[in-house]
Design an enzyme around this catalytic site. Structure first.
Site, PDB file in Angstrom:
ATOM      1  N   HIS A 159      30.400  37.180  44.489  1.00  0.00           N
ATOM      2  CA  HIS A 159      31.016  36.905  43.179  1.00  0.00           C
ATOM      3  C   HIS A 159      31.341  35.508  42.897  1.00  0.00           C
ATOM      4  CE1 HIS A 159      31.022  41.335  42.068  1.00  0.00           C
ATOM      5  NE2 HIS A 159      31.984  41.497  43.357  1.00  0.00           N
ATOM      6  N   ASP A 195      25.035  45.500  47.098  1.00  0.00           N
ATOM      7  CA  ASP A 195      26.497  45.959  46.830  1.00  0.00           C
ATOM      8  C   ASP A 195      26.673  46.851  45.808  1.00  0.00           C
ATOM      9  OD1 ASP A 195      29.526  44.702  47.596  1.00  0.00           O
ATOM     10  OD2 ASP A 195      29.432  45.214  45.945  1.00  0.00           O
ATOM     11  N   HIS A 197      28.713  46.329  43.504  1.00  0.00           N
ATOM     12  CA  HIS A 197      28.926  45.235  42.199  1.00  0.00           C
ATOM     13  C   HIS A 197      27.938  44.357  42.156  1.00  0.00           C
ATOM     14  CE1 HIS A 197      32.896  47.059  43.966  1.00  0.00           C
ATOM     15  NE2 HIS A 197      33.257  47.208  42.892  1.00  0.00           N
ATOM     16  N   ASP A 284      29.457  49.541  49.585  1.00  0.00           N
ATOM     17  CA  ASP A 284      30.430  50.269  48.751  1.00  0.00           C
ATOM     18  C   ASP A 284      29.779  51.144  47.629  1.00  0.00           C
ATOM     19  OD1 ASP A 284      29.512  47.777  47.546  1.00  0.00           O
ATOM     20  OD2 ASP A 284      31.507  46.938  47.021  1.00  0.00           O
TER      21      ASP A 284
HETATM   22  C1  OKP Z   1      34.036  42.969  45.501  1.00  0.00           C
HETATM   23  B1  OKP Z   1      32.670  43.306  46.077  1.00  0.00           B
HETATM   24  C2  OKP Z   1      40.516  47.575  42.029  1.00  0.00           C
HETATM   25  C3  OKP Z   1      39.695  46.628  41.009  1.00  0.00           C
HETATM   26  C4  OKP Z   1      38.455  46.026  41.719  1.00  0.00           C
HETATM   27  C5  OKP Z   1      37.394  43.697  42.155  1.00  0.00           C
HETATM   28  C6  OKP Z   1      36.314  44.372  42.922  1.00  0.00           C
HETATM   29  C7  OKP Z   1      35.603  43.284  43.536  1.00  0.00           C
HETATM   30  C8  OKP Z   1      34.544  43.989  44.336  1.00  0.00           C
HETATM   31  N1  OKP Z   1      42.030  47.685  41.717  1.00  0.00           N
HETATM   32  N2  OKP Z   1      38.624  44.683  41.617  1.00  0.00           N
HETATM   33  O1  OKP Z   1      31.729  43.257  45.331  1.00  0.00           O
HETATM   34  O2  OKP Z   1      32.666  44.456  46.991  1.00  0.00           O
HETATM   35 ZN    ZN Z   2      31.178  45.454  45.818  1.00  0.00          ZN
END
Ligand code: OKP
Ligand code: ZN
Length: 342
Positions: A159, A195, A197, A284
């Site tokens: 990110h 990932d 995200h 994830d």
């Molecule tokens: C990082 B990676 C939970 C909200 C989640 C950010 C997620 C970041 C993911 N309270 N906020 O891509 O695994």
């Molecule tokens: Zn992620």
């Protein structure tokens, strides 16, 4: 497969994030790396500490002012008599100045961050720099002739953009590995981000480049973090037009749908004919993940690894997310072992 890891990751600890109206310990916690380390050791992989790359190596993908900010932010905070974790409270949104960096630490936090879920603590810089060095070390092993390597990075990186941080990420480990390969004889490098995200930071860094193909499979940003990037119509710009491919998938995606998207991603990557391959490896996508909504089972991760191996190109794996901590090691080792068997 050689593994690179630094115990300095544990210096990034003690921060909190806003979750359902409460400040809770971050889902991105030190024990994640401990579980992965145990699993790769159990799998018989050799684990080494990173090489001491100089801090200017970071400037191949990051802005110098941004790197200075990350290095000094917590010291500036402590100079004001404060302690503990730092989170931004205000961001430059539409109609506000983006051409001026505020002098004070609170303004700078909002200027460089894009969310309020990524705390900086006293040890964050040491941990982020160590993770970047892990990624560079894995890339250097592959540049020296190893067929594959795994950087057990923590904190994650995908990110983090050229001059912004967020999503638990500070320095973009995968982008640093990619640029290292570009600088050491690999003319075309493909990045696949699996990932859950979208890897908005990696996309940002390579957006206008045709020497790096960026492909990401992720939860649809209409409802999933990071919300403001990762849609299918984002395809790169300028010389980079056509060198970004986003494959957003819906809530509840199972291996069936996922593997079809993975085939599409690998077909595009194959047609690009890369000289090297970087995988942003977040697990994830697992059904047990507490903040994600795909439904991959543990047995699907070796299949993913096997599919990645079909490219038959030198490959660097870089650790990203995965928050079902007790299963994260098994899932990561599953991908790596599937890749080696492939
Ligand atoms: C990082 B990676 C939970 C909200 C989640 C950010 C997620 C970041 C993911 N309270 N906020 O891509 O695994
Ligand atoms: Zn992620």
């Amino acid at each position: 497969m050689k593994v690179v890891h630094s115990p300095l990751h544990a210096r990034h600890d003690g921060g909190k994030e806003l979750h359902r109206g409460e400040l809770v310990p971050c889902f991105e916690m030190p024990v994640r790396a401990d579980y992965i380390l145990k699993a790769v050791q159990r799998a018989g992989f050799e684990v080494t500490e990173p090489r001491p790359f100089a801090e200017d190596s970071l400037l191949r993908v990051h802005d110098a002012g941004f790197v200075d900010f990350l290095r000094t932010a917590h010291t500036e905070w402590r100079a004001l008599g404060k302690d503990g974790f730092m989170l931004p409270g205000a961001f430059p949104a539409r109609g506000m100045r983006r051409d001026h960096i505020p002098a004070g630490i609170n303004g700078k936090l909002g200027y460089y961050a894009f969310d309020s879920g990524t705390p900086i603590v006293e040890g964050t810089w040491d941990a982020a720099l160590a993770a970047a060095r892990c990624a560079l070390t894995a890339a250097s092993w592959v540049a020296e002739g190893n067929k594959s390597a795994y950087a057990l990075c923590r904190p994650p990186g995908h990110h983090a953009g050229h001059s912004m941080y967020g999503g638990y990420c500070f320095l973009n480990n995968a982008a640093l590995a990619t640029q290292y390969l570009r600088d050491h004889g690999f003319a075309r490098v493909a990045v696949l981000d699996v990932d859950y995200h979208h890897g908005n930071g990696t996309q940002d860094i390579f957006w206008e480049r045709s020497d790096v193909l960026f492909v990401s499979i992720h939860g649809n940003p209409d409802t999933e973090y990071p919300y403001f990037l990762g849609y299918a119509d984002e395809r790169g710009a300028g010389a980079g037009e056509g060198y970004t491919l986003n494959l957003p998938l819906p809530h509840g995606t199972t291996w069936d749908t996922y593997s079809t998207a993975l085939d599409a991603a690998m077909d595009t990557i194959g047609r690009f004919t890369p000289d090297a391959f970087v995988v942003s490896l977040g697990v994830d996508t697992y059904e047990g993940d507490p903040i994600s909504h795909f439904k991959l089972a543990a047995g699907h991760f070796p299949l993913m690894g096997r599919r990645l191996a079909e490219l038959k190109v030198p490959t660097v794996f870089v650790q990203e997310g995965g928050y079902a901590v007790e299963d994260i090691g098994t899932n990561v080792a599953g991908v790596l072992e599937g890749f080696l068997r492939g």
